[in-house]
Design an enzyme around this catalytic site. Structure first.
Site, PDB file in Angstrom:
ATOM      1  N   ASP A  31       0.866  -1.203   0.004  1.00  0.00           N
ATOM      2  CA  ASP A  31       0.122   0.140  -0.126  1.00  0.00           C
ATOM      3  C   ASP A  31       0.875   1.220   0.122  1.00  0.00           C
ATOM      4  OD1 ASP A  31      -1.968   2.101   0.999  1.00  0.00           O
ATOM      5  OD2 ASP A  31      -3.259   0.454   1.010  1.00  0.00           O
ATOM      6  N   GLU A  82      -6.949   5.187  -6.622  1.00  0.00           N
ATOM      7  CA  GLU A  82      -7.632   6.594  -6.123  1.00  0.00           C
ATOM      8  C   GLU A  82      -9.089   6.212  -6.291  1.00  0.00           C
ATOM      9  OE1 GLU A  82      -6.613   9.178  -4.909  1.00  0.00           O
ATOM     10  OE2 GLU A  82      -4.440   8.397  -4.876  1.00  0.00           O
ATOM     11  N   THR A 132     -15.615  -1.315 -10.075  1.00  0.00           N
ATOM     12  CA  THR A 132     -16.949  -0.537  -9.707  1.00  0.00           C
ATOM     13  C   THR A 132     -18.136  -0.742 -10.616  1.00  0.00           C
ATOM     14  OG1 THR A 132     -17.882   1.543  -9.288  1.00  0.00           O
ATOM     15  CG2 THR A 132     -15.877   1.330 -10.351  1.00  0.00           C
ATOM     16  N   ASP A 133     -19.298  -0.518  -9.997  1.00  0.00           N
ATOM     17  CA  ASP A 133     -20.232  -0.515 -11.090  1.00  0.00           C
ATOM     18  C   ASP A 133     -20.478   0.971 -11.858  1.00  0.00           C
ATOM     19  OD1 ASP A 133     -21.261   1.205  -8.931  1.00  0.00           O
ATOM     20  OD2 ASP A 133     -23.184   0.098  -8.678  1.00  0.00           O
ATOM     21  N   GLU A 134     -19.542   1.677 -11.490  1.00  0.00           N
ATOM     22  CA  GLU A 134     -19.588   3.149 -12.097  1.00  0.00           C
ATOM     23  C   GLU A 134     -19.157   3.090 -13.548  1.00  0.00           C
ATOM     24  OE1 GLU A 134     -18.681   6.727  -9.637  1.00  0.00           O
ATOM     25  OE2 GLU A 134     -18.931   5.525  -7.808  1.00  0.00           O
ATOM     26  N   TYR A 158     -12.980   9.399 -12.589  1.00  0.00           N
ATOM     27  CA  TYR A 158     -12.673   8.053 -11.732  1.00  0.00           C
ATOM     28  C   TYR A 158     -13.147   6.930 -12.563  1.00  0.00           C
ATOM     29  CZ  TYR A 158     -14.033   4.213  -8.370  1.00  0.00           C
ATOM     30  OH  TYR A 158     -14.150   3.101  -7.492  1.00  0.00           O
ATOM     31  N   LYS A 162     -11.146   3.419 -14.018  1.00  0.00           N
ATOM     32  CA  LYS A 162     -11.644   2.288 -13.607  1.00  0.00           C
ATOM     33  C   LYS A 162     -11.737   1.447 -14.669  1.00  0.00           C
ATOM     34  CE  LYS A 162     -11.438   0.609 -10.089  1.00  0.00           C
ATOM     35  NZ  LYS A 162     -10.410  -0.077  -9.137  1.00  0.00           N
ATOM     36  N   LYS A 197     -16.341  10.097   1.888  1.00  0.00           N
ATOM     37  CA  LYS A 197     -17.652   9.460   1.189  1.00  0.00           C
ATOM     38  C   LYS A 197     -18.856   9.675   1.859  1.00  0.00           C
ATOM     39  CE  LYS A 197     -14.724   7.721  -1.715  1.00  0.00           C
ATOM     40  NZ  LYS A 197     -13.847   6.403  -1.681  1.00  0.00           N
ATOM     41  N   LEU A 198     -20.001   9.646   1.404  1.00  0.00           N
ATOM     42  CA  LEU A 198     -21.334   9.869   1.741  1.00  0.00           C
ATOM     43  C   LEU A 198     -21.655   9.376   3.203  1.00  0.00           C
ATOM     44  CD1 LEU A 198     -24.076  11.258   1.161  1.00  0.00           C
ATOM     45  CD2 LEU A 198     -24.689   8.973   0.742  1.00  0.00           C
TER      46      LEU A 198
HETATM   47  N1  LIG Z   1     -15.735   2.200  -1.954  1.00  0.00           N
HETATM   48  C1  LIG Z   1     -16.752   1.901  -2.743  1.00  0.00           C
HETATM   49  O1  LIG Z   1     -17.875   2.085  -2.504  1.00  0.00           O
HETATM   50  C2  LIG Z   1     -16.017   1.050  -3.967  1.00  0.00           C
HETATM   51  C3  LIG Z   1     -16.903   0.449  -4.706  1.00  0.00           C
HETATM   52  C4  LIG Z   1     -16.778  -0.529  -5.700  1.00  0.00           C
HETATM   53  C5  LIG Z   1     -15.383  -0.698  -5.974  1.00  0.00           C
HETATM   54  N2  LIG Z   1     -14.525  -0.026  -5.287  1.00  0.00           N
HETATM   55  C6  LIG Z   1     -13.141  -0.136  -5.769  1.00  0.00           C
HETATM   56  O2  LIG Z   1     -12.467  -0.797  -4.175  1.00  0.00           O
HETATM   57  C7  LIG Z   1     -11.192  -0.669  -4.474  1.00  0.00           C
HETATM   58  C8  LIG Z   1     -10.767  -0.053  -2.961  1.00  0.00           C
HETATM   59  O3  LIG Z   1     -11.802   1.108  -2.642  1.00  0.00           O
HETATM   60  P1  LIG Z   1     -11.717   1.897  -1.383  1.00  0.00           P
HETATM   61  O4  LIG Z   1     -12.982   2.453  -1.337  1.00  0.00           O
HETATM   62  O5  LIG Z   1     -11.224   1.012  -0.250  1.00  0.00           O
HETATM   63  O6  LIG Z   1     -10.532   2.939  -1.820  1.00  0.00           O
HETATM   64  P2  LIG Z   1      -9.711   3.710  -0.594  1.00  0.00           P
HETATM   65  O7  LIG Z   1      -9.409   5.011  -1.185  1.00  0.00           O
HETATM   66  O8  LIG Z   1     -10.354   3.662   0.709  1.00  0.00           O
HETATM   67  O9  LIG Z   1      -8.287   2.970  -0.454  1.00  0.00           O
HETATM   68  C9  LIG Z   1      -7.472   2.866  -1.563  1.00  0.00           C
HETATM   69  C10 LIG Z   1      -5.968   2.225  -0.990  1.00  0.00           C
HETATM   70  O10 LIG Z   1      -5.208   2.112  -1.951  1.00  0.00           O
HETATM   71  C11 LIG Z   1      -3.832   2.666  -1.917  1.00  0.00           C
HETATM   72  N3  LIG Z   1      -3.260   3.181  -2.913  1.00  0.00           N
HETATM   73  C12 LIG Z   1      -3.675   4.346  -3.765  1.00  0.00           C
HETATM   74  N4  LIG Z   1      -2.854   4.355  -4.648  1.00  0.00           N
HETATM   75  C13 LIG Z   1      -1.974   3.288  -4.581  1.00  0.00           C
HETATM   76  C14 LIG Z   1      -0.770   3.046  -5.400  1.00  0.00           C
HETATM   77  N5  LIG Z   1      -0.441   3.562  -6.540  1.00  0.00           N
HETATM   78  N6  LIG Z   1      -0.169   1.797  -4.899  1.00  0.00           N
HETATM   79  C15 LIG Z   1      -0.575   1.366  -3.685  1.00  0.00           C
HETATM   80  N7  LIG Z   1      -1.507   1.584  -3.102  1.00  0.00           N
HETATM   81  C16 LIG Z   1      -2.284   2.643  -3.537  1.00  0.00           C
HETATM   82  C17 LIG Z   1      -4.315   3.830  -0.726  1.00  0.00           C
HETATM   83  O11 LIG Z   1      -3.188   4.110   0.179  1.00  0.00           O
HETATM   84  C18 LIG Z   1      -5.582   3.351   0.042  1.00  0.00           C
HETATM   85  O12 LIG Z   1      -4.976   2.352   1.176  1.00  0.00           O
HETATM   86  C19 LIG Z   1     -10.880   0.364  -5.363  1.00  0.00           C
HETATM   87  O13 LIG Z   1     -10.210  -0.225  -6.555  1.00  0.00           O
HETATM   88  C20 LIG Z   1     -12.168   1.166  -5.855  1.00  0.00           C
HETATM   89  O14 LIG Z   1     -12.182   1.330  -7.133  1.00  0.00           O
HETATM   90  C21 LIG Z   1     -14.638   0.784  -4.126  1.00  0.00           C
END
Ligand SMILES: NC(=O)c1ccc[n+]([C@@H]2O[C@H](COP(=O)([O-])OP(=O)(O)OC[C@H]3O[C@@H](n4cnc5c(N)ncnc54)[C@H](O)[C@@H]3O)[C@@H](O)[C@H]2O)c1
Length: 353
Positions: A31, A82, A132-134, A158, A162, A197-198
């Site tokens: 990470d 991100e 993501t579904d987005e 975003y 993705k 986030k929301l």
């Molecule tokens: N949160 C949601 O509702 C949701 C829904 C569907 C999918 N996702 C996907 O799930 C995954 C995780 O989402 P999340 O909400 O936990 O995100 P988050 O932003 O909370 O966490 C992202 C993590 O990735 C790390 N990171 C960022 N850039 C990096 C890099 N270049 N190398 C290594 N680590 C890196 C960050 O330090 C962080 O720990 C993402 O890929 C997101 O697109 C999220």
């Protein structure tokens, strides 16, 4: 053992904790520890010999190659990204760098690693990509839900980044035979989500007596899945998914944003009485390009992997609000910047800890 990327973020940290509690199988967490990655979230794993945190970038090919060679994981689960739509609108660069270019570099090193494997080790290897579904774009109120065959139509930087990463993952399966699996999941909520986030933002602001900003008319609809259910789905996909396939993951819980916010207010009124939380709701100028509705058709993962969400939106949201009420010190530390100082003290040089 498995290699997880982005395991200090919201979904990743829940996955890491559930994984070690449930399977006991060792795990390396790569990470970058951006603002969204908080090692404090995983501090209960300090000293656990099954867990290794490595601060680094998925785009650092030398580091990724070294981790793969040293640990020989049976799977890579890629959460690193991100992830915040609003940030992607004000500053898309990091989204392209990590979500597109970073995923490409990661895939390249994983492909090289996979090419060197033989026999059972090669057959068992998996690359799971969390998406993501987005990527599917926006639905009208009466449109059918997204299936795995819905055409990609991303609308924000975003979701476009993705979608790009999903296409690369698909191509690495098709062209190189890398055994990839992709999950396209709806909005997650639950413990340990950064309060931008929301759901956590509303809880955080409400407890502080601040306005609860709701975009536009508040009628944008999302499907909501409890993070523990999503982690469970990822484990099912890793264990039984068919390489090359994608799986939609949802919570069977479509809700308008304003209804989510009102429900949070009502739970807070019950669990932390003393304020008229609903009166804090403030409608603000809509997000540019704001998608109206997302909805997930989860019939494929239900039929093929027997996975269904366990939490209802009601039960999951109650657990979430209770967690935030019980963990105000975590919220204070991730919003104060104190943890950034902790990172620079503990991770001044890149190292395996
Ligand atoms: N949160 C949601 O509702 C949701 C829904 C569907 C999918 N996702 C996907 O799930 C995954 C995780 O989402 P999340 O909400 O936990 O995100 P988050 O932003 O909370 O966490 C992202 C993590 O990735 C790390 N990171 C960022 N850039 C990096 C890099 N270049 N190398 C290594 N680590 C890196 C960050 O330090 C962080 O720990 C993402 O890929 C997101 O697109 C999220």
């Amino acid at each position: 053992m498995i290699l997880v990327t982005g395991g200090a973020g919201f979904i990743g940290s829940n996955f890491v904790l559930d994984w070690l509690d449930g399977t006991g199988e060792p795990l390396v967490n790569l990470d970058k520890l951006t603002y969204a990655g908080n090692p404090r979230t995983l501090e209960r794993l300090a000293g656990d010999p099954r867990y290794t945190l490595v601060r680094g970038d998925i785009g650092d090919r030398t580091l990724v190659a070294r981790l793969l060679a040293e640990h020989r994981p049976r799977a890579v689960v890629n959460f690193a990204a991100e992830s915040h739509v609003d940030r992607s609108i004000s500053g898309p660069d990091d989204f392209i760098l990590t979500n597109v270019v970073g995923t490409f570099h990661l895939l390249e090193e994983v492909r090289r690693h996979h090419d060197q494997l033989a026999g059972d080790e090669r057959d068992a290897f998996r690359f799971v990509h969390i998406s993501t579904d987005e990527v599917y774009g926006s639905l009208g109120i009466d449109d059918p839900a997204f299936t795995e065959r819905t055409q990609y139509a991303p609308n924000s930087p975003y979701s476009a980044s993705k979608a790009s990463s999903d296409h690369l993952v698909r191509a690495y399966h098709h062209t190189y035979g890398l055994p990839t699996l992709t999950s396209n999941c709806s909005n997650n909520y639950g413990p340990r989500q950064f309060p931008e986030k929301l759901v956590p933002l509303m809880i955080h602001n409400a407890l502080a007596g601040k306005n609860l900003p709701v975009y536009g008319d508040g009628r944008n609809v999302r499907d909501w899945v409890f993070v523990g259910d999503h982690c469970d789905a990822i484990r099912a996909i890793l264990a039984q998914g068919i390489p090359g396939e994608t799986y939609n993951v949802g919570g069977n819980a479509e809700r308008a944003n304003i209804d989510v916010v009102h429900r949070i207010c009502d739970l807070l009124a019950e669990l932390a009485p003393g304020r008229d939380y609903r009166s804090l709701v403030t409608f603000v100028k809509d997000r540019p390009g704001h998608d109206r509705r997302y909805a997930i058709d989860g019939s494929k993962i239900a039929a093929e992997l027997s996975w269904r969400p366990r939490e209802s939106f009601e039960s999951g949201l109650r657990k979430t609000v209770e967690w935030y009420l019980a963990n105000q010190d975590w919220v204070a530390s991730v919003t104060s910047g104190a943890y950034k100082n902790w990172i620079s003290r503990n991770y001044s040089a890149r190292s395996a800890a």
